[in-house]
Enzyme design. Structure first.
Site, PDB file in Angstrom:
ATOM      1  N   SER A  20       0.836  -1.204   0.000  1.00 33.28           N
ATOM      2  CA  SER A  20       0.000   0.000   0.000  1.00 33.28           C
ATOM      3  C   SER A  20       0.871   1.254   0.000  1.00 33.28           C
ATOM      4  O   SER A  20       2.055   1.212   0.346  1.00 33.28           O
ATOM      5  CB  SER A  20      -0.899   0.016   1.234  1.00 33.28           C
ATOM      6  OG  SER A  20      -1.688  -1.149   1.273  1.00 33.28           O
ATOM      7  N   HIS A  37      -0.703   3.472   4.806  1.00 35.40           N
ATOM      8  CA  HIS A  37      -0.129   2.802   5.978  1.00 35.40           C
ATOM      9  C   HIS A  37      -0.144   3.750   7.180  1.00 35.40           C
ATOM     10  O   HIS A  37      -0.509   3.364   8.286  1.00 35.40           O
ATOM     11  CB  HIS A  37       1.319   2.377   5.682  1.00 35.40           C
ATOM     12  CG  HIS A  37       1.423   1.111   4.871  1.00 35.40           C
ATOM     13  ND1 HIS A  37       2.457   0.881   3.998  1.00 35.40           N
ATOM     14  CD2 HIS A  37       0.632   0.011   4.810  1.00 35.40           C
ATOM     15  CE1 HIS A  37       2.303  -0.314   3.452  1.00 35.40           C
ATOM     16  NE2 HIS A  37       1.208  -0.865   3.916  1.00 35.40           N
ATOM     17  N   HIS A  96      -2.084 -15.452   2.322  1.00 31.00           N
ATOM     18  CA  HIS A  96      -2.424 -16.747   1.725  1.00 31.00           C
ATOM     19  C   HIS A  96      -1.602 -17.114   0.487  1.00 31.00           C
ATOM     20  O   HIS A  96      -1.753 -18.218  -0.025  1.00 31.00           O
ATOM     21  CB  HIS A  96      -3.938 -16.857   1.466  1.00 31.00           C
ATOM     22  CG  HIS A  96      -4.455 -15.977   0.383  1.00 31.00           C
ATOM     23  ND1 HIS A  96      -5.731 -16.120  -0.133  1.00 31.00           N
ATOM     24  CD2 HIS A  96      -3.898 -14.945  -0.290  1.00 31.00           C
ATOM     25  CE1 HIS A  96      -5.914 -15.208  -1.060  1.00 31.00           C
ATOM     26  NE2 HIS A  96      -4.834 -14.483  -1.177  1.00 31.00           N
ATOM     27  N   ASP A 109      -5.603 -18.585   5.341  1.00 31.80           N
ATOM     28  CA  ASP A 109      -6.696 -17.702   4.933  1.00 31.80           C
ATOM     29  C   ASP A 109      -6.967 -16.704   6.062  1.00 31.80           C
ATOM     30  O   ASP A 109      -7.472 -17.080   7.126  1.00 31.80           O
ATOM     31  CB  ASP A 109      -7.954 -18.527   4.633  1.00 31.80           C
ATOM     32  CG  ASP A 109      -9.059 -17.669   4.028  1.00 31.80           C
ATOM     33  OD1 ASP A 109      -9.041 -16.426   4.217  1.00 31.80           O
ATOM     34  OD2 ASP A 109      -9.944 -18.233   3.367  1.00 31.80           O
ATOM     35  N   THR A 153      -9.860 -12.289  -0.584  1.00 33.72           N
ATOM     36  CA  THR A 153     -10.614 -13.257  -1.362  1.00 33.72           C
ATOM     37  C   THR A 153     -10.034 -14.657  -1.179  1.00 33.72           C
ATOM     38  O   THR A 153      -9.149 -14.858  -0.348  1.00 33.72           O
ATOM     39  CB  THR A 153     -10.591 -12.823  -2.853  1.00 33.72           C
ATOM     40  OG1 THR A 153     -11.439 -13.680  -3.594  1.00 33.72           O
ATOM     41  CG2 THR A 153      -9.200 -12.853  -3.443  1.00 33.72           C
TER      42      THR A 153
END
Ligand code: SAH
Length: 236
Positions: free
Chosen positions: A62, A67, A113, A146, A222
């Site tokens: 980012s 941040h 992930h 996840d 996701t």
């Protein structure tokens, strides 16, 4: 633009963030000065620009002002010796800053992930001997998992930062937040209007109050298969 806080090295980037009013807290400033953003990017020539940068696998580190904004929202809720969870830890940058805020007696956990990013982020973190030591002792850890499920073995957390946009706040993250703790998460659809949302859990009643602080644009929180489709440029 006023919010563009470019620097030519880490110290000048942090100074620009401070001058633009994006960093106001002394603890946040001290932590940012100790974590060299240049250790966490693929394109070192652009390490200190106030812009997001791709890190592969459809992920981005980012922009520094984002941040900074999230850290300012979280800092009052993360005491020295506290525990922080960074969901979608990507480059490992924010996990490192949270570890600095929590201090040597505290804990910071990243959950990511994409296995390749987990390994890369650990290498990034090890460039700082203090972070390498904390990885050894377990005061700092990055897990391949996840993040919508949080990280149960490290719960509860004083603060939780989520670096990817979720359609709704995952209940597991609220459960793993300490009473008196705070969660910062972008909420909204993958392509569309997303809102940076702050959820604070009351220390006494445990009641959670949410407020929206601004509109944002993040990659989605996701499932792994969908992100790999995005990384290949497939249409969802
Ligand atoms: N804070 C990170 C942001 C990386 S971009 C940084 O500044 O470097 C968002 C990250 O979330 C990506 O690395 C992506 O792989 C990860 N992510 C997306 N969905 C996830 C999920 N369900 N579980 C864990 N990580 C996820």
């Amino acid at each position: 633009m006023a919010w563009r806080s470019h620097g030519s090295d880490n110290a000048s980037l942090v100074e620009a963030l401070r001058c633009n009013g994006l960093v106001t807290d002394a603890r946040v400033e001290a932590a940012l000065l100790k974590v060299d953003r240049g250790h966490f990017v693929r394109e070192s020539a652009e390490a200190y620009e106030d812009a997001p940068q791709t890190i592969g696998s459809a992920a981005t580190i980012s922009a520094p002002h984002m941040h900074a904004h999230c850290l300012e929202l979280l800092e009052p809720f993360l005491p020295a010796g506290g525990a922080a969870l960074d969901v979608g830890s990507g480059s490992g940058y924010l996990t490192a800053v949270l570890s600095r805020l929590a201090g040597p007696g505290g804990r910071a956990v990243g959950v990511e992930h994409v296995g390749g990013l987990v390994e890369w982020s650990k290498g990034n973190l090890r460039k700082d001997p203090e972070m390498a030591e904390r990885l050894k002792t377990g005061a700092l850890a990055v897990h391949e998992a996840d993040g919508r499920e949080g990280w149960v073995p490290g719960a509860p957390y004083d603060v939780i930062h989520v670096g990817a946009a979720a359609p709704a706040i995952p209940p597991a993250l609220v459960e793993q937040l300490k009473p008196g703790g705070r969660l910062v998460i972008p909420v909204g659809p993958e392509a569309g209007h997303q809102e940076m949302t702050v959820a604070t859990k009351d220390a006494v009643s445990g009641e959670v109050r949410s407020e929206v602080v601004m509109g944002v644009r993040y990659v989605p929180l996701t499932d792994h298969a969908h992100q790999m489709q995005l990384a290949r440029g497939d249409r969802a």
